[in-house]
Design an enzyme around this catalytic site. Structure first.
Site, short mmCIF file in Angstrom:
data_model
loop_
_atom_site.label_atom_id
_atom_site.label_comp_id
_atom_site.label_asym_id
_atom_site.label_seq_id
_atom_site.Cartn_x
_atom_site.Cartn_y
_atom_site.Cartn_z
N TYR A 1 0.82 -1.21 0.00
CA TYR A 1 0.00 0.00 0.00
C TYR A 1 0.85 1.27 0.00
O TYR A 1 0.63 2.19 -0.79
CB TYR A 1 -0.94 0.01 1.21
CG TYR A 1 -1.70 1.30 1.36
CD1 TYR A 1 -2.86 1.53 0.63
CD2 TYR A 1 -1.25 2.32 2.20
CE1 TYR A 1 -3.55 2.72 0.74
CE2 TYR A 1 -1.92 3.51 2.30
CZ TYR A 1 -3.08 3.71 1.59
OH TYR A 1 -3.75 4.90 1.69
N ASP B 1 -8.28 -3.49 -1.29
CA ASP B 1 -9.41 -2.66 -1.71
C ASP B 1 -8.96 -1.39 -2.42
O ASP B 1 -9.66 -0.86 -3.31
CB ASP B 1 -10.26 -2.28 -0.49
CG ASP B 1 -9.45 -1.59 0.59
OD1 ASP B 1 -9.59 -0.37 0.73
OD2 ASP B 1 -8.68 -2.28 1.29
N LYS C 1 -11.55 -9.44 5.35
CA LYS C 1 -12.15 -8.13 5.62
C LYS C 1 -12.62 -7.51 4.31
O LYS C 1 -11.80 -7.11 3.48
CB LYS C 1 -11.15 -7.22 6.31
CG LYS C 1 -11.73 -5.83 6.62
CD LYS C 1 -10.64 -4.89 7.05
CE LYS C 1 -11.16 -3.47 7.11
NZ LYS C 1 -10.08 -2.49 7.19
#
Length: 524
Positions: A269, A304, A376
Site C-alpha cells: 500500500y 481494496d 475483511k
C-alpha cells in the site's frame, strides 16, 4: 500451512497449489532482500522497545534525535544497538533518555565497538530490548484474559466501525457509543498525511485532518476507554489503527505495547499509494509483521485500494495476486491464518450487468482460497453518488455478500460514504442495515452453493487463472516483483525501486550489524 480444500467453488487443488507456489517464488527474493537491509524506522522501533519515550521541546521524539546522532557518527548499516549500548556501558549516561538528551546536545560521540566491548553492548541491548518484548507478551496474555472475563463478540462477522474526529478526546465518546450500538471493532482513522511523517508524534493530540494522529498516548487512552466499554457491554471490544507509512515498525511496536488488536498493514500500500520507496516498505513491513505475530495482532491488508484506481472487474486478478503475496509475506514473518484479515472491496460499477454475481464470485474465491482467514470486505465507495437511498441499498447488497460468504470482518458502509463526512445518524442507520441483513440471512452461507459450472464458479476460476498468469509475468521480469511494481502492475501506479520517499533511510547491513529486537523476534 493453509488447509487445501475445494470449497464451494470446487477449485482444482493443483491450481490453488500452483498459485501459492508462484506467490512464494515471487515473494522469496523480497524476503531475502529485506533480511539484508535495515531502515531508520526499524532501528527507532528497537529503541522504543527498549523503553525510550518522549520528545524534545520542539516535539521531535527522542528516538529520532538519538538515531540521527548515531547515524552521523557510525552510519546506519551497523544498526543502532551496538553504538548506543556501548555508550551506556561506558558510562556516557545512566539511561536511554539521558543519553538521547546528551547526544542531541552534542556531548556524546558514538563508536562501533569491537571485541569484548561489542559483546558487552550486545548483551546489554538484548536484555533491555527483551523487556519490551516481554511487555508485548504480557499484553497478549492480558487480551486473552479479558476476552475470557468479558466474553467475545457473540457472532461473526465482527462489525467494524470507524471514528475519525481528529481529537482523541472526541473520538473516545464516539467510539464508546458505537460499541453500545453494536460495533465489535473500533478503527481510529489516522490523520491524513501521517504516513509521510518520518516520526511518530508524542502525546495526546487534539487536532487532526480527517482522522486522529497515531501516538502511543492516543493508543493508551482509547484502549483504556474500550476496556471500560468491554466491561459495560459484557464483550471484548477490539481496537484498530494503522501500521503503515514511514514509521510502520515503530507504530507496530507501540500497538503491541498498548494492546491494540488489529492493525492495517499491507505489504504494498505505501509503495503504490504513498510513493514510499519499495525497499524501505518491504523491510519495514517484515519487521512490523514479526511484531504483530508476537503481539497476537490481526492484520488487515489493503487490496481494496487497487479498485479505487483500476476497474474492479478488469483488475480483479490483481487483488487475488496481492492476497496471495500478502499471505506469503505474513506467514513468513510468523503470522497465522487467524491473523490474516486479507482485503477486498465491493467496488464494481452497479450499472454493470450481473454486478452482484461478479462481486459474489470474487468474494467466494477469496473465501475458498483462504478458508481459515478472517477476510475483511470493504463497502462501496467509488460508485456512491450522493443518492442516499441508492447508497443504502448498495450497502445492503454488500452486507449480503458478507453473509453469503462467511466474512470474518465487516466494515460498516455509510450511505454518504465518499460524498460527505458521515453524521452520527448515518452511522446508526448503517448499523441498522448490517443488523437487519445479518439477522435475516442467519447462516445463509451454510446453505448457499453455486452451480458447479455456473456463472459464479466460472468467473472465480477465470480470476484465479488470470492471477496465475500475472504471477508468471512477474517472475519473467529481471528483478521479479520489484520490476512489476515499477511497471504499474498493481493499481496502475509505477513505483521504481530506486525512488520514492524514505529511500535515504535505508541501508544494507554490514557484517557487524546487530539488532536485538530482530534476533528475539526471529527466535520466536
Amino acid at each position: 500451512m493453509t488447509r487445501m480444500t475445494r470449497g464451494k467453488l470446487d477449485l482444482d487443488p493443483a491450481t490453488v497449489k500452483q498459485a501459492r507456489a508462484l506467490a512464494r517464488k515471487a515473494g522469496r527474493p523480497i524476503v531475502t532482500m529485506a533480511k539484508k537491509h535495515t531502515t531508520v524506522a526499524v532501528e527507532r522501533a528497537t529503541l522504543r522497545l527498549a523503553g525510550l519515550e518522549g520528545a524534545d521541546a520542539e516535539g521531535t521524539p527522542w528516538v529520532n534525535r538519538l538515531m540521527d546522532v548515531v547515524r552521523a557518527d557510525t552510519g546506519l548499516e551497523h544498526g543502532v544497538a551496538l553504538p548506543v549500548w556501548d555508550a551506556l556501558v561506558r558510562g556516557e549516561a545512566d539511561d536511554l533518555s539521558t543519553l538521547a538528551q546528551k547526544a542531541s546536545a552534542g556531548s556524546v560521540t558514538f563508536r562501533l565497538p569491537e571485541g569484548k566491548d561489542a559483546e558487552r553492548a550486545r548483551k546489554a541491548s538484548r536484555t533491555q530490548v527483551g523487556r519490551g518484548i516481554k511487555r508485548i507478551d504480557a499484553r497478549r496474555v492480558e487480551r486473552d484474559r479479558l476476552i475470557k472475563r468479558f466474553g467475545d463478540a457473540p457472532r461473526k462477522p465482527w462489525i467494524y466501525l470507524i471514528v475519525a474526529t481528529g481529537d482523541i478526546h472526541e473520538d473516545i465518546p464516539q467510539a464508546q457509543q458505537a460499541a453500545r450500538e453494536g460495533a465489535d471493532i473500533i478503527a481510529v482513522i489516522r490523520s491524513t498525511g501521517q504516513s509521510l511523517l518520518d516520526y511518530v508524534p508524542e502525546g495526546a493530540t487534539r487536532e487532526g485532518f480527517a482522522g486522529t494522529y497515531a501516538t502511543q498516548e492516543n493508543f493508551r487512552l482509547m484502549r483504556a476507554a474500550l476496556d471500560e466499554s468491554s466491561k459495560e457491554l459484557g464483550r471484548y471490544v477490539r481496537l484498530t489503527n494503522y501500521a503503515s507509512g514511514l514509521c510502520m515498525p515503530e507504530i507496530a511496536a507501540l500497538a503491541g505495547l498498548e494492546r491494540l488488536d488489529m492493525m492495517l498493514n499491507d505489504s504494498m500500500y505505501g509503495i503504490l499509494f504513498r510513493d514510499i520507496n519499495p525497499i524501505r516498505t518491504f523491510v519495514d513491513q517484515r519487521f512490523s509483521r514479526q511484531v504483530h505475530a508476537r503481539a497476537g495482532i490481526i492484520i488487515n491488508t489493503g487490496e481494496d485500494n487497487y479498485l479505487t484506481t483500476a476497474d474492479a472487474v478488469d483488475a480483479a486478478h490483481t487483488v487475488t495476486t496481492s492476497q496471495l503475496l500478502n499471505e506469503y509475506f505474513a506467514k513468513e514473518a510468523g503470522l497465522e491464518d487467524w491473523q490474516l484479515g486479507l482485503g477486498h472491496a465491493f467496488e464494481i460499477d452497479p450499472e454493470v450487468p450481473d454486478s452482484f454475481r461478479l462481486e459474489l464470485a470474487h468474494a467466494m474465491l477469496a473465501r475458498d482460497l483462504f478458508p481459515n482467514a478472517p477476510l475483511k470486505w470493504m463497502p462501496p465507495t467509488r460508485h456512491m453518488t450522493g443518492d442516499v437511498f441508492r447508497g443504502y441499498l448498495l450497502d445492503g447488497f454488500f452486507n449480503l455478500v458478507g453473509a453469503l460468504t462467511g466474512q470474518g470482518i465487516l466494515l460498516v458502509g455509510m450511505m454518504t460514504e465518499a460524498v460527505v463526512t458521515p453524521w452520527l445518524s448515518d452511522r446508526d442507520l448503517a448499523l441498522q442495515n448490517v443488523r437487519y441483513v445479518m439477522n435475516a440471512a442467519g447462516n445463509l452461507h451454510q446453505d448457499f452453493r453455486p452451480e458447479p459450472d455456473g456463472f459464479i464458479a466460472n468467473r472465480a476460476r477465470q480470476v484465479l487463472g488470470e492471477s496465475i498468469d500475472l504471477m508468471g509475468q512477474i517472475l519473467d521480469h529481471e528483478h521479479g516483483l520489484l520490476d512489476a511494481i515499477a511497471d504499474g502492475t498493481f493499481g496502475l501506479m509505477k513505483r521504481p525501486q530506486d525512488a520514492g520517499r524514505g529511500l535515504d533511510g535505508v541501508a544494507k547491513k554490514s557484517s557487524a550489524y546487530y539488532n536485538p529486537a530482530s534476533e528475539l523476534l526471529e527466535e520466536k
